[in-house]
Design a protein around this motif. Structure first.
Motif, PDB file in Angstrom:
ATOM      1  N   ILE A 249       0.826  -1.212   0.000  1.00 40.31           N
ATOM      2  CA  ILE A 249       0.000   0.000   0.000  1.00 40.31           C
ATOM      3  C   ILE A 249       0.860   1.263   0.000  1.00 40.31           C
ATOM      4  CG2 ILE A 249      -1.617   1.349   1.405  1.00 40.31           C
ATOM      5  CD1 ILE A 249      -2.870  -1.351   2.247  1.00 40.31           C
ATOM      6  N   LEU A 250       1.964   1.247   0.737  1.00 38.14           N
ATOM      7  CA  LEU A 250       2.798   2.448   0.851  1.00 38.14           C
ATOM      8  C   LEU A 250       3.550   2.771  -0.438  1.00 38.14           C
ATOM      9  CD1 LEU A 250       4.367   2.122   4.421  1.00 38.14           C
ATOM     10  CD2 LEU A 250       2.328   3.397   3.728  1.00 38.14           C
ATOM     11  N   GLN A 251       3.567   1.853  -1.375  1.00 34.18           N
ATOM     12  CA  GLN A 251       4.331   2.075  -2.600  1.00 34.18           C
ATOM     13  C   GLN A 251       3.705   3.120  -3.518  1.00 34.18           C
ATOM     14  OE1 GLN A 251       5.645  -1.617  -4.580  1.00 34.18           O
ATOM     15  NE2 GLN A 251       5.506  -2.643  -2.603  1.00 34.18           N
ATOM     16  N   LYS A 252       2.427   3.430  -3.290  1.00 32.31           N
ATOM     17  CA  LYS A 252       1.770   4.434  -4.124  1.00 32.31           C
ATOM     18  C   LYS A 252       0.868   5.305  -3.265  1.00 32.31           C
ATOM     19  CE  LYS A 252      -0.851   5.005  -8.424  1.00 32.31           C
ATOM     20  NZ  LYS A 252      -1.555   4.316  -9.532  1.00 32.31           N
ATOM     21  N   GLU A 253       1.178   6.609  -3.224  1.00 29.56           N
ATOM     22  CA  GLU A 253       0.411   7.545  -2.406  1.00 29.56           C
ATOM     23  C   GLU A 253      -0.766   8.077  -3.228  1.00 29.56           C
ATOM     24  OE1 GLU A 253       2.876  10.440  -0.323  1.00 29.56           O
ATOM     25  OE2 GLU A 253       4.590   9.096  -0.533  1.00 29.56           O
ATOM     26  N   SER A 254      -1.848   7.307  -3.241  1.00 28.36           N
ATOM     27  CA  SER A 254      -3.025   7.680  -4.023  1.00 28.36           C
ATOM     28  C   SER A 254      -4.267   7.613  -3.152  1.00 28.36           C
ATOM     29  CB  SER A 254      -3.185   6.723  -5.208  1.00 28.36           C
ATOM     30  OG  SER A 254      -3.451   5.411  -4.736  1.00 28.36           O
ATOM     31  N   ALA A 255      -5.363   8.170  -3.663  1.00 26.58           N
ATOM     32  CA  ALA A 255      -6.626   8.137  -2.920  1.00 26.58           C
ATOM     33  C   ALA A 255      -7.096   6.695  -2.731  1.00 26.58           C
ATOM     34  CB  ALA A 255      -7.687   8.941  -3.681  1.00 26.58           C
ATOM     35  N   THR A 256      -6.885   5.889  -3.745  1.00 25.44           N
ATOM     36  CA  THR A 256      -7.278   4.477  -3.644  1.00 25.44           C
ATOM     37  C   THR A 256      -6.501   3.773  -2.539  1.00 25.44           C
ATOM     38  OG1 THR A 256      -7.796   4.387  -6.009  1.00 25.44           O
ATOM     39  CG2 THR A 256      -7.420   2.291  -4.889  1.00 25.44           C
ATOM     40  N   ASN A 257      -5.198   4.008  -2.515  1.00 24.08           N
ATOM     41  CA  ASN A 257      -4.382   3.370  -1.490  1.00 24.08           C
ATOM     42  C   ASN A 257      -4.628   3.960  -0.110  1.00 24.08           C
ATOM     43  OD1 ASN A 257      -3.343   1.746  -3.452  1.00 24.08           O
ATOM     44  ND2 ASN A 257      -1.206   2.099  -2.923  1.00 24.08           N
ATOM     45  N   SER A 258      -5.079   5.208  -0.064  1.00 20.31           N
ATOM     46  CA  SER A 258      -5.465   5.814   1.207  1.00 20.31           C
ATOM     47  C   SER A 258      -6.617   5.032   1.837  1.00 20.31           C
ATOM     48  CB  SER A 258      -5.878   7.267   0.989  1.00 20.31           C
ATOM     49  OG  SER A 258      -6.396   7.827   2.182  1.00 20.31           O
ATOM     50  N   GLN A 259      -7.583   4.669   1.009  1.00 21.07           N
ATOM     51  CA  GLN A 259      -8.716   3.887   1.501  1.00 21.07           C
ATOM     52  C   GLN A 259      -8.296   2.468   1.871  1.00 21.07           C
ATOM     53  OE1 GLN A 259     -11.796   5.126   2.218  1.00 21.07           O
ATOM     54  NE2 GLN A 259     -10.684   7.032   1.766  1.00 21.07           N
ATOM     55  N   LYS A 260      -7.375   1.911   1.093  1.00 18.66           N
ATOM     56  CA  LYS A 260      -6.852   0.583   1.415  1.00 18.66           C
ATOM     57  C   LYS A 260      -6.117   0.600   2.752  1.00 18.66           C
ATOM     58  CE  LYS A 260      -6.305  -1.136  -3.319  1.00 18.66           C
ATOM     59  NZ  LYS A 260      -5.311  -1.556  -4.361  1.00 18.66           N
ATOM     60  N   PHE A 261      -5.372   1.683   2.980  1.00 17.74           N
ATOM     61  CA  PHE A 261      -4.646   1.812   4.242  1.00 17.74           C
ATOM     62  C   PHE A 261      -5.622   1.834   5.415  1.00 17.74           C
ATOM     63  CE2 PHE A 261      -2.861   4.124   7.778  1.00 17.74           C
ATOM     64  CZ  PHE A 261      -1.563   3.655   7.873  1.00 17.74           C
ATOM     65  N   LEU A 262      -6.703   2.621   5.280  1.00 22.22           N
ATOM     66  CA  LEU A 262      -7.697   2.713   6.355  1.00 22.22           C
ATOM     67  C   LEU A 262      -8.332   1.349   6.650  1.00 22.22           C
ATOM     68  CD1 LEU A 262      -9.536   6.080   5.588  1.00 22.22           C
ATOM     69  CD2 LEU A 262      -8.243   5.519   7.656  1.00 22.22           C
ATOM     70  N   LYS A 263      -8.657   0.632   5.598  1.00 25.38           N
ATOM     71  CA  LYS A 263      -9.265  -0.693   5.781  1.00 25.38           C
ATOM     72  C   LYS A 263      -8.292  -1.660   6.450  1.00 25.38           C
ATOM     73  CE  LYS A 263     -12.529  -0.440   1.903  1.00 25.38           C
ATOM     74  NZ  LYS A 263     -12.914  -0.996   0.579  1.00 25.38           N
ATOM     75  N   LEU A 264      -7.029  -1.597   6.018  1.00 26.00           N
ATOM     76  CA  LEU A 264      -6.015  -2.473   6.599  1.00 26.00           C
ATOM     77  C   LEU A 264      -5.803  -2.135   8.074  1.00 26.00           C
ATOM     78  CD1 LEU A 264      -3.832  -4.671   6.037  1.00 26.00           C
ATOM     79  CD2 LEU A 264      -2.228  -2.783   5.624  1.00 26.00           C
ATOM     80  N   TYR A 265      -5.699  -0.846   8.348  1.00 30.75           N
ATOM     81  CA  TYR A 265      -5.500  -0.410   9.732  1.00 30.75           C
ATOM     82  C   TYR A 265      -6.688  -0.825  10.601  1.00 30.75           C
ATOM     83  CZ  TYR A 265      -5.401   2.659  13.786  1.00 30.75           C
ATOM     84  OH  TYR A 265      -5.433   3.146  15.072  1.00 30.75           O
ATOM     85  N   SER A 279       0.674   3.447  17.159  1.00 30.87           N
ATOM     86  CA  SER A 279       0.989   4.873  16.974  1.00 30.87           C
ATOM     87  C   SER A 279       1.932   5.077  15.793  1.00 30.87           C
ATOM     88  CB  SER A 279       1.597   5.462  18.249  1.00 30.87           C
ATOM     89  OG  SER A 279       2.785   4.791  18.604  1.00 30.87           O
ATOM     90  N   SER A 280       2.860   4.145  15.604  1.00 31.87           N
ATOM     91  CA  SER A 280       3.775   4.242  14.465  1.00 31.87           C
ATOM     92  C   SER A 280       3.023   4.088  13.151  1.00 31.87           C
ATOM     93  CB  SER A 280       4.855   3.161  14.563  1.00 31.87           C
ATOM     94  OG  SER A 280       5.641   3.343  15.724  1.00 31.87           O
ATOM     95  N   ILE A 281       2.085   3.164  13.099  1.00 30.40           N
ATOM     96  CA  ILE A 281       1.305   2.937  11.876  1.00 30.40           C
ATOM     97  C   ILE A 281       0.382   4.128  11.615  1.00 30.40           C
ATOM     98  CG2 ILE A 281      -0.311   1.407  10.706  1.00 30.40           C
ATOM     99  CD1 ILE A 281       2.554   0.264  11.235  1.00 30.40           C
ATOM    100  N   GLU A 282      -0.192   4.677  12.682  1.00 28.61           N
ATOM    101  CA  GLU A 282      -1.031   5.873  12.532  1.00 28.61           C
ATOM    102  C   GLU A 282      -0.219   7.035  11.950  1.00 28.61           C
ATOM    103  OE1 GLU A 282      -2.406   6.373  16.490  1.00 28.61           O
ATOM    104  OE2 GLU A 282      -3.865   4.731  16.369  1.00 28.61           O
ATOM    105  N   TYR A 283       1.013   7.159  12.406  1.00 36.05           N
ATOM    106  CA  TYR A 283       1.875   8.222  11.880  1.00 36.05           C
ATOM    107  C   TYR A 283       2.139   8.022  10.388  1.00 36.05           C
ATOM    108  CZ  TYR A 283       5.938  11.061  10.855  1.00 36.05           C
ATOM    109  OH  TYR A 283       6.794  11.957  10.268  1.00 36.05           O
ATOM    110  N   LEU A 284       2.354   6.777   9.990  1.00 33.08           N
ATOM    111  CA  LEU A 284       2.578   6.505   8.570  1.00 33.08           C
ATOM    112  C   LEU A 284       1.345   6.861   7.739  1.00 33.08           C
ATOM    113  CD1 LEU A 284       4.530   3.114   8.693  1.00 33.08           C
ATOM    114  CD2 LEU A 284       5.454   5.418   8.367  1.00 33.08           C
ATOM    115  N   GLY A 285       0.170   6.644   8.309  1.00 28.12           N
ATOM    116  CA  GLY A 285      -1.058   7.036   7.624  1.00 28.12           C
ATOM    117  C   GLY A 285      -1.104   8.532   7.365  1.00 28.12           C
TER     118      GLY A 285
END
Length: 312
Positions: A249-265, A279-285
């Protein structure tokens, strides 16, 4: 090297051969001072390099470290840049020949890294080769450390240097994590891998994130070259699964991956909290997708915390 300098080195060597280490060290410092005052910097540098090398060969490491520090001071006064390869690699050579547990390494690290930062061509974190050098030596010194608290503190410093190091630093760092994971088979190995993934992600160094993951998976579980672009799920290691998906997910900073990040988190957040990495993962978000998902309502600057204290 001039005849005059050669004669000085020969006299220095004679004092060393007779066992007059302190006198030899002080005499060399005095002569170097004269060169510096008259701005004969090349002569001063040559003298310190040769003197340090001789002291190291004779295991007079404290005196050698003092001369190496003086050499760095001359680099700064002469405004030699870290891009001067001859000067940089002479420094690396000298420090490499010091024992891995030499007590002067921390001070030498701060002095040399601060010198490198002053070069406009260098990153704000300092020269990668120097970080690799100090991180590697400090990590190796842990083998001789018996005090658990000191070992932990030393590892934290070594780890930071290696994260800021070169591509060659990755296996040095990650294989240490692999060994720690193998020594604790009852713990999800992802806990150990998370250190490398999170640290390299703080720096937005996705190339290093991917390589760290590859080295870890190859050496701890799969021992196969075919894992490079595959997700390897492990039923009893959910953190390891999470990290592989996070890396994708972190390989591409896009709106789609933003939503994927939220779902994964959201799927893993309870597990992340339990293992104290939420807290570290939240910071990466926030860093990658501008997401404010901190459970405390605040977004701490994890990168600043990550870097703090190294050069002070």
């Amino acid at each position: 090297m001039s005849d005059k300098l050669n004669k000085t080195i020969q006299r220095f060597q004679s004092k060393i051969d007779s066992g007059s280490f302190y006198e030899a060290h002080q005499t060399l410092r005095t002569i170097t001072n004269r060169y510096v005052k008259s701005k004969q910097y090349k002569e001063a540098r040559d003298l310190l390099y040769q003197g340090s090398s001789i002291l190291i060969k004779n295991k007079e490491f404290a005196s050698a470290s003092d001369l190496i520090n003086y050499l760095i001071q001359i680099y700064e006064e002469e405004k030699i840049s870290v891009t001067d390869k001859d000067s940089k690699f002479k420094l690396i050579e000298l420090i490499s020949n010091l024992p891995n547990n030499d007590p002067s390494l921390n001070d030498l690290a701060k002095t040399s890294i601060n010198w490198s930062i002053k070069s406009s061509e260098c990153s704000k974190f300092g020269d990668n080769d120097l970080h690799h050098l100090f991180g590697t030596k400090m990590l190796r010194s842990l083998q001789d450390e018996t005090d658990s608290e000191k070992k932990l503190n030393k590892f934290a410093i070594a780890e930071l240097h290696l994260v800021l190091g070169t591509f060659e630093s990755i296996p040095v760092y990650v294989n240490f994590l692999v060994d720690a994971a193998k020594a604790n088979p009852s713990i999800d190995s992802g806990i150990f891998l998370s250190r490398a993934i999170i640290n390299y992600s703080y720096l937005k160094n996705i190339k290093f994130v991917k390589e760290a993951q590859f080295v870890f998976l190859k050496n701890i579980i799969f021992e196969s070259e075919s894992i490079k672009d595959e997700i390897m799920y492990s039923q009893d290691q959910p953190i390891l699964n999470f990290l592989q998906l996070l890396t994708l997910i972190l390989q591409k900073e896009s709106a789609t991956n933003s939503q994927k990040f939220l779902k994964l988190y959201d799927h893993y957040k309870n597990l992340l909290k339990k293992n104290e990495i939420s807290s570290s993962i939240e910071y990466l978000g926030n860093l990658y997708f501008n997401l404010n998902i901190s459970s405390s309502g605040q977004q701490n600057n994890m990168l600043a915390n990550f870097m703090s204290g190294l050069l002070k």
